[in-house]
Every structure is written in C-alpha cells, then in structure tokens.
Write an enzyme that holds these catalytic residues in place. Structure first.
Site, short mmCIF file in Angstrom:
data_model
loop_
_atom_site.label_atom_id
_atom_site.label_comp_id
_atom_site.label_asym_id
_atom_site.label_seq_id
_atom_site.Cartn_x
_atom_site.Cartn_y
_atom_site.Cartn_z
N GLU A 117 -37.34 49.97 -41.06
CA GLU A 117 -38.38 49.35 -40.24
C GLU A 117 -37.89 49.19 -38.80
OE1 GLU A 117 -38.66 44.96 -41.18
OE2 GLU A 117 -37.71 45.69 -42.99
N LYS A 119 -36.88 47.50 -35.54
CA LYS A 119 -36.36 46.15 -35.31
C LYS A 119 -37.02 45.61 -34.06
CE LYS A 119 -31.99 43.65 -35.33
NZ LYS A 119 -32.48 42.54 -34.52
N ASP A 121 -38.03 43.46 -30.97
CA ASP A 121 -37.23 42.66 -30.05
C ASP A 121 -38.02 41.40 -29.71
OD1 ASP A 121 -35.12 41.96 -28.51
OD2 ASP A 121 -35.50 43.37 -26.91
N TYR A 229 -41.35 40.24 -42.14
CA TYR A 229 -40.46 41.26 -42.69
C TYR A 229 -39.71 40.84 -43.95
CZ TYR A 229 -37.08 39.00 -39.48
OH TYR A 229 -36.34 38.11 -38.78
N LYS A 318 -28.45 50.18 -34.37
CA LYS A 318 -28.82 49.94 -32.98
C LYS A 318 -28.89 51.26 -32.22
CE LYS A 318 -29.18 45.50 -33.01
NZ LYS A 318 -28.52 44.54 -32.14
N CYS A 412 -1.51 34.31 -8.49
CA CYS A 412 -2.81 33.70 -8.77
C CYS A 412 -3.66 33.64 -7.50
CB CYS A 412 -2.61 32.30 -9.33
SG CYS A 412 -4.16 31.41 -9.54
N CYS A 415 -3.97 29.66 -6.75
CA CYS A 415 -2.85 28.80 -6.40
C CYS A 415 -1.60 29.57 -5.99
CB CYS A 415 -2.52 27.87 -7.57
SG CYS A 415 -1.72 28.72 -8.94
N CYS A 430 -1.74 32.83 -15.20
CA CYS A 430 -1.26 32.16 -14.00
C CYS A 430 -0.25 31.10 -14.44
CB CYS A 430 -2.43 31.50 -13.28
SG CYS A 430 -1.97 30.15 -12.19
N CYS A 436 -2.48 24.44 -10.50
CA CYS A 436 -3.51 25.42 -10.13
C CYS A 436 -4.88 24.77 -10.25
CB CYS A 436 -3.44 26.63 -11.06
SG CYS A 436 -4.74 27.84 -10.74
#
Length: 674
Positions: A117, A119, A121, A229, A318, A412, A415, A430, A436
């Site tokens: 079936e 699907k 959305d 469904y 999918k 980083c 810092c 970091c 930091c």
DNA sequence: CTACCTCGAGCTCA
DNA sequence: CTCGAGGTAG
C-alpha cells in the site's frame, strides 16, 4: 414535555441517514450521487429541524462535524496496543532481506504473499469505536501515550462517526492516516493567502497543524481526509484471516481504503509494485513517502510477532530521497556539553523533500574529509531517513578556483583550547571543559531542562544571553541571579524575571535522581541516574563508590563506571555540588523506608498466570505499594512481567518485546530484597 | 532538522 | 505585533 410528531422524527432520521449516505459516496467512495447544491439543501433542512428540535440531535448527525467548543488543552491517552513504527527498507536489497527474515522466521517453504500500500505522508491516528460510535481518537505520540484529538477528528468527513453496520463490534480500534490531498492543500493555501496569512509549506504539515488546533471549528474548515490501514483490536466479530480481508471489512464499516493497495504473490511482485508506484507518484492525488509492505496472512503476522519498536511482518520501502543542489556557505563547529566538536554545514536554503534546508550536520572530521569539502562548493543535499538532512557529495565540476578546503580546527572556535582526538573515539573534543563558554552554556541548558532541574522559562536564547553578558558562568551562578540583573536583559521584563526567579527557587527542591542527571555526567542519562539513585542513598556514597560497586549495578558497564569515577574525582565537581547544596539545592534523604516506597516508581508491571503463594490481587497490592503501576496488557512500555504457572500469550509477547520476566520464585525473592 | 501550534510577555504605536 | 519558550509531528 413537548411531544414531537412521529412524522418529524421519521423525516429527521431519514435526513440524517440520507446525508450520511451521500457523505460516504462523496468523501469515501469519490462517487457523488447528488450535486453539491442538492447536498447543501438537505444539510440546511437538517440544521433547520435540529434548531427547532434540539432534543432530536443524534451524535452521529452530519451536523456534528462542524466542530465544538475549543479545548483548553489536549488530554493524554494511553494506547491499549502500542502504536509501533515501521522498519525501513531504503534499497531493494533491504527489501529482500526482509523477505528472507520472514521466511526464516516462519520456517516455512510455503510462499508468503504480501499486501502493498502507498505510505501516505500524513499523521497516524488511532480511532476507537464502542458500540459502533466513535468515542476516541488519538495521535501516535511516543507509541504508548498520545493526545486525544477526538473533537478534531470528528470534523473529518471521510470517516464515519458511526460504523456502517447493523451489528457493529462492541469495540474496535481502527488505525489510519490523516492527510491532505495536494488539491485540498493548494485550495487551503489559496484561502490562507487571501486572508493574508502564511501558507503551509507542504500537505503533511498542513494536516498535522490542522490536527493540533484546540478549536475544532478551525479544523472543520481544513480539507482533511482519513484513510484506514489497520485494525488493532476488536471484539464480537468473526475475524477475517488476511490483511486484505481486514481492509475489506473496514471498508464495509464506512472507511476510505486506499484504492491503490495491491496484492503481491511474492517479494518480486512487491518490488514491481514499488517501481510502478514510484514512477507514477506525481500522478497520485496525495503525497507518499514510500510503500508499506505487510505479510497478508494474519496468522503468519501473529507468528512473526513484533519487536519493541516495529512489527516483524511489515516494512516501509522508502523511495530514494529527493536530492537538490545547494551551496556550502560556511562550516560551523559546534561545541556540545561534553566538549564534542560537531561540524555543521551552513547551506544556501534549498527546498527539498517538502522543507527548506539551510543547515546539515557533518557529524565529524571523517565525514568532512570523505566529502573533501571546500567553502562555496556546490553540494548535493537530501533528507536521509525521512528527516535528517545530509550532504551527499560535492559537485566537483562546479568548484570555484582558489576555494579553500574546509579543515577541522585544532583549537576550539569558542575558547581556543586545544581540540583533542582520543584514539578510541571518532569525535574530537574541546579540552576547555568548563572554561569553555560553549560547554558552560550547554551544561546550563541541560541542567535547566525538563528531565533535570526543570527550570521553566530558562530557554536556550536566554542562557546564551546571560552567559555572554557575564551574568552567569556556571550552574551554581543560577542561584545568585537577581531581579535587576535579569531585567537589564533585552526583552526580559519584570514579570518574566520574577517568573524565572520563582522557577529557579522551585528547582532547589529536587530528587537525587534528577540532580544526578542534571549534573550532566557523560553517558549518564535519566535511566542511569535512576539506577544510581536507587542503589545509593546519598550523593556522598556515589562520590565514594569504588569501581566494583558501580560495576555490580545491572545496567552500568565499565565505560559508564569510568565516566562516573572521573567526574567525581574532579575536585571541581565536589566544589560545585557543595556550592549548590549551600545555596539550597536539596532532595529528600532516602531513608530505608523511602527507598522501598519509591523504588519501582515509574515502572509498569504486568501480572499473568497463577501463583502458589499469593493471589493476583495481593501481588498487585505489593507492587503498587512499591510504587509500580500494574497494567493488564504487555506493551513496549512494560518494565517487567511476572509470570505464574499457565502463563500464555502475555509471556509470549513479553519475550517477543524483550521484556524481563520473573517467575514466582524470582518475584518472591525480589520483593523480599526490596 | 524543520515546521507547526499555543502561550505569556514585552514592545510599539495609537 | 513580535519574540521566546515549550510542546507536537515526521
């Protein structure tokens, strides 16, 4: 008492059933038998009669679809049968793997046929009908608990308020998708734009948004559809033995069944179905994001059973995600609570898969080098696995000359502390710790969050502002905030500031579990915090706990134990905890009795079978006294099953869901120990 | 990750 | 009216 002429009653009933029938022809079967003008005429007559004789109004009268009084909020509802999601197949191979697993599991050389079936959305909902009447509609939520959207669902014309059956099942739960056709969506947006409002970006969001209206009169004006469904529970009915038969049955009850559903003799047929649907997806009147493939034989479905998240007898194939071109504008390096540095691609906004994407995580340094990113590169982006945007690849042909390669920083960006690569980890961190500001901000946000200290009104933006303004530099400073400091922040008036201070004050009263979680120890989530709080009675004990003591707790392994010890070994930690306590943060000291009382709090236990030493009722009382909720049915939310002799389907289900089980002996031991 | 709904509160302008 | 926070959905 006013008596109503029998003739009027009869004609009213006639009106209701005529309108219901035409409604069904029009909205469910797409086969109108009368013109819209004629329908409106009948509707006007109905409203006239109902206005004159309100006592006649039937619950399933078509007039009831216009929406009622606004709700103050949505109520929570427990799903009797959990609403699972589906496993995804993103490739043909994954689909074949699914088929192989099905055959292996059934240990059956017999062919397995499927039902395919589209699907839709949209938004999944569960509808409960009792004695044929729609009594409750709920969203999926987390699968166990959803929201009661009955008032909104009643306004949808493509579902029956009353089942079309002379002998409806006493109870039946129908599941399906609330969605909007592309035509309905476009029409709605024309209307919305005429009123100068912001149009919806895609049919799914329009449907979801419509369902979330507190005022069902608004929902009534939205072109929502419902397509059934599945059936989850029903009684009083000789059951069909296939998925297809089930759907036919549901169709006879008055629901719209997707006309594009098709039977497939084997997995090859499923594949061709997917291919054919994929090529004509744009011709469909609604958006889909794949194909759902279900084992058609219900007996086989039962044999296959369910995993905790999804059934073994169904899969969502999918379609390949839509891709689009975009430009890499920049790469930001975000620093998380634990110092983890995550690269994020800033992209020129591009509409793909129904939403506008403007940033995407690049995960780590490996990903950056895999892509070989240069600033300004044209890149292909897609929404992988439904939601998470992904940078797929660079279009090298379009690379500008002299564009600079994106490099993972050594220091980083916040810092300037060195970024360290632990050999056993993919992520770089970091080393600035609480020096930091990025880590501090994240730590504070986590500390204030709902599952932690639950400080309402302290959102991300405000934390950023307060830290940047130097008002706070650690979680401890939260408790020194004052009204004047707060009100000098932009857009934070007297009222908001007072509310926040109240919330902070309120947070001082907490529990050991929440406090432990709030501290943000690496890898210590709600679950682990609960284990610790249960095992130890005080924070001092936890701080002093030796490795072996931690390891002896079920659910805590060497990695976790290490993190916990490292955290508490830091003198800074001790300082912070004592400071917080000095400022008033406290939690009930767990006396032995209290530990007993709350030890099963939040757990859901289920009893099945017969026990020698105590009755079901006694066992229930014991568990409730220990703080557990005792439920009748096993679901993914069940914490533990107690199985006496003669346990049957519940035990099976618990095993299928991987839910721990006690037999009587273990149960007695457990309550003696607790 | 993006989009949507809802709420309370602050800002702006009449 | 706009903003931020908190919630939902996929």
């Amino acid at each position: 008492m006013v008596t109503i002429d029998d003739g009027i009653i009869a004609s009213y009933r006639r009106l209701v059933s005529d309108l219901q029938a035409h409604n069904h022809y029009y909205h469910v079967l797409d086969d109108p038998r009368i013109s819209d003008v004629e329908y409106d005429g009948l509707m006007r007559q109905l409203l006239l009669v109902e206005k004159q004789y309100p006592q006649l109004i039937k619950k399933d009268s078509p007039s009831q679809r216009i929406g009622g009084a606004p709700l103050p909020e949505f109520n929570q509802v427990q799903h009797t049968v959990p609403m699972l999601s589906l496993d995804n197949a993103f490739s043909v191979e994954a689909l074949r793997d699914f088929d192989r697993r099905v055959h292996e599991r059934l240990q059956d050389s017999v062919k397995v046929s499927y039902l395919c079936e589209p699907k839709l959305d949209g938004v999944a909902v569960s509808l409960i009908y009792k004695e044929g009447m729609l009594v409750q509609a709920a969203t999926r939520g987390d699968g166990a608990t959803g929201e009661d959207v009955t008032a909104n669902i009643k306004t949808i014309k493509s579902l029956p308020l009353k089942l079309m059956s002379d002998l409806p099942p006493r109870l039946i739960e129908i599941r399906g998708e609330v969605y909007m056709t592309r035509q309905g969506f476009n029409g709605l947006n024309v209307f919305v734009k005429e009123r100068g409002e912001k149009p919806f970006v895609n049919p799914r969001n329009a449907a979801a948004g419509s369902l979330r209206q507190l005022d069902s009169k608004v929902t009534a004006r939205r072109p929502l559809n419902f397509c059934a469904y599945s059936v989850e529970q029903y009684s009083d009915y000789g059951s069909p033995d296939t998925q297809w038969g089930m759907l036919e049955y549901v169709g006879r009850l008055g629901f719209r069944i997707n006309p594009d559903i098709s039977f497939a003799v084997d997995i090859d047929a499923c594949e061709s179905y997917c291919n054919s649907l994929f090529t004509r997806r744009t011709l469909l009147s609604y958006d889909i994001d794949g194909v759902v493939i279900k084992v058609n034989d219900l007996q086989k479905q039962k044999l296959l059973g369910v995993l905790s998240r999804s059934p073994r007898w169904a899969i969502a194939r999918k379609f390949p995600a839509e891709e689009a071109f975009s430009q890499l504008v920049a790469v930001d390096f975000q620093v998380g609570r634990t110092g983890a540095v995550t690269p994020v691609a800033r992209l020129s906004p591009v509409f793909v898969g129904g939403v506008t994407i403007s940033s995407a995580t690049l995960h780590n340094a490996d990903e950056i080098s895999r892509l070989g990113l240069h600033l300004g590169d044209t890149v292909v982006v897609r929404r992988a696995g439904d939601v998470i945007p992904q940078v797929v690849r660079v279009v090298y042909e379009r690379r500008q000359k002299n564009s600079s390669l994106v490099l993972f920083p050594k220091f980083c960006p916040v810092c300037s502390a060195p970024i360290l690569n632990h050999p056993s980890e993919v992520v770089a961190r970091c080393s600035g710790s609480l020096r930091c500001s990025a880590q501090v901000k994240q730590a504070i946000k986590h500390f204030a969050s709902r599952g932690a200290m639950n400080i309402n009104g302290l959102g991300d933006r405000l934390v950023d502002k307060l830290v940047d303004a130097g008002c706070i530099a650690s979680i401890v400073d939260l408790y020194d905030l004052t009204l004047p400091t707060l009100t000098q922040q932009e857009r934070l008036g007297d009222k908001s500031a007072r509310n926040l201070l109240n919330a902070i004050e309120k947070s001082k009263r907490t529990t050991l579990q929440k406090f432990l979680y709030a501290l943000g120890i690496r890898e210590v989530g709600v679950n682990c915090a609960r284990l610790l709080a249960k095992q130890f009675t005080s924070i001092e004990e936890i701080m002093a706990a030796r490795r072996n003591e931690l390891l002896s707790i079920e659910g805590i392994g060497p990695v976790l134990a290490e993190h916990i010890q490292v955290f508490f070994a830091d003198p800074k930690t001790y300082e912070i905890i004592t400071e917080l306590q000095r400022k008033g943060v406290h939690w009930p000291l767990a006396s032995v009795d209290e530990v007993r009382d709350i030890s099963l709090h939040g757990q859901v236990w289920v009893l099945t079978g017969r026990m020698e030493s105590m009755s079901r009722g006694e066992a229930r009382n014991v568990l409730q006294a220990l703080g557990a909720r005792v439920s009748d049915s096993v679901s993914s939310k069940t914490s533990r099953l107690v199985a006496g002799s003669g346990a049957g389907s519940k035990l099976k289900k618990a095993n299928a869901l991987d839910i721990p089980v006690f037999d009587e002996k273990q149960f007695l031991q457990f309550i003696a120990d607790t």
